[in-house]
Design an enzyme around this catalytic site. Sequence first.
Site, PDB file in Angstrom:
ATOM      1  N   TYR A   1      30.695 -54.462 -16.678  1.00  0.00           N
ATOM      2  CA  TYR A   1      31.856 -54.111 -15.855  1.00  0.00           C
ATOM      3  C   TYR A   1      32.857 -55.268 -15.874  1.00  0.00           C
ATOM      4  CZ  TYR A   1      34.459 -52.370 -11.773  1.00  0.00           C
ATOM      5  OH  TYR A   1      35.442 -51.918 -10.913  1.00  0.00           O
TER       6      TYR A   1
ATOM      7  N   ASN B   1      43.675 -45.402 -13.640  1.00  0.00           N
ATOM      8  CA  ASN B   1      42.748 -45.824 -12.601  1.00  0.00           C
ATOM      9  C   ASN B   1      41.298 -45.453 -12.835  1.00  0.00           C
ATOM     10  OD1 ASN B   1      41.795 -46.290  -9.683  1.00  0.00           O
ATOM     11  ND2 ASN B   1      41.566 -44.069  -9.927  1.00  0.00           N
TER      12      ASN B   1
ATOM     13  N   ASP C   1      41.499 -35.800 -13.713  1.00  0.00           N
ATOM     14  CA  ASP C   1      40.120 -36.220 -13.452  1.00  0.00           C
ATOM     15  C   ASP C   1      39.179 -35.330 -14.254  1.00  0.00           C
ATOM     16  OD1 ASP C   1      37.605 -37.014 -11.969  1.00  0.00           O
ATOM     17  OD2 ASP C   1      39.078 -37.963 -10.656  1.00  0.00           O
TER      18      ASP C   1
ATOM     19  N   LYS D   1      36.734 -55.103 -17.351  1.00  0.00           N
ATOM     20  CA  LYS D   1      37.824 -55.411 -16.421  1.00  0.00           C
ATOM     21  C   LYS D   1      38.579 -56.670 -16.847  1.00  0.00           C
ATOM     22  CE  LYS D   1      37.385 -51.853 -13.770  1.00  0.00           C
ATOM     23  NZ  LYS D   1      38.438 -50.810 -13.767  1.00  0.00           N
TER      24      LYS D   1
END
Length: 245
Positions: free
Chosen positions: A149, A83, A35, A153
């Site tokens: 977005y 992710n 992260d 995606k």
Amino acid sequence: MSSPQVALVTGAASGLGRAVATALAARGAQVMCADVDEAGGQAVAEELGGTFVRCDVRSLEENRAAVAATEATYGGLDLLYANAGVSSGIGLGEEFDEERYRHVMGVNLDGVVFGIHAALPAFERRGGGAIVATASLAGLTAVPLDPLYAANKHAVVGLVRSLAAMKEQRGVRINAVCPGFSESKIIAPFREALVAQGLPIIPAEQVADTVLALFDGDMSGECWFVQAGRESQPFGFRNIPGPRA
């Protein structure tokens, strides 16, 4: 006795990444938590008995470094959960901001592309592996409130479906999880509005259950939706119309 699986999870400091890292560790996997949030990611890694590596998924070199750190720490790589993600908060009108656009596309699309590219050599050294990428219901339908977005995606969905042949070529399976509104930082700015409208928020653990099912199965190139009150399953894409003479 077989050795534990080794997993690399991006965006592991919170939300879906944390839930999946927790679920993997609970069943004995060795987890590398990646992260940009160093404090959050380190805390999760310590809680799970895993290891933290700082990784800005927009950078190919940092993705490669995260994979290298995983192999150096645990001796290999079996699972990748690509992710890390952010919402855009902008459209293509006057509010459009090129820097924000590049950031969002970098995290949500480049992060998946770079992560997979970096992981493939490690999977080949391991003799195979499995990848799950976080897409979204926004990758399966129109999203007027956040078209950028939806664009990245949709790209993740197309990428996953197109890479399915890796199962035969390299022994690597790849699938996508496509959740609705789930507990994560992404929905934090409008969570109260969703609740006020009576829309259920999907627990991150429910998404994690689907991710683990995708890791455990033999499917490849599938995009599994996760929706409140429904059993997760692969989204049924229609074939495109064929040519006519």
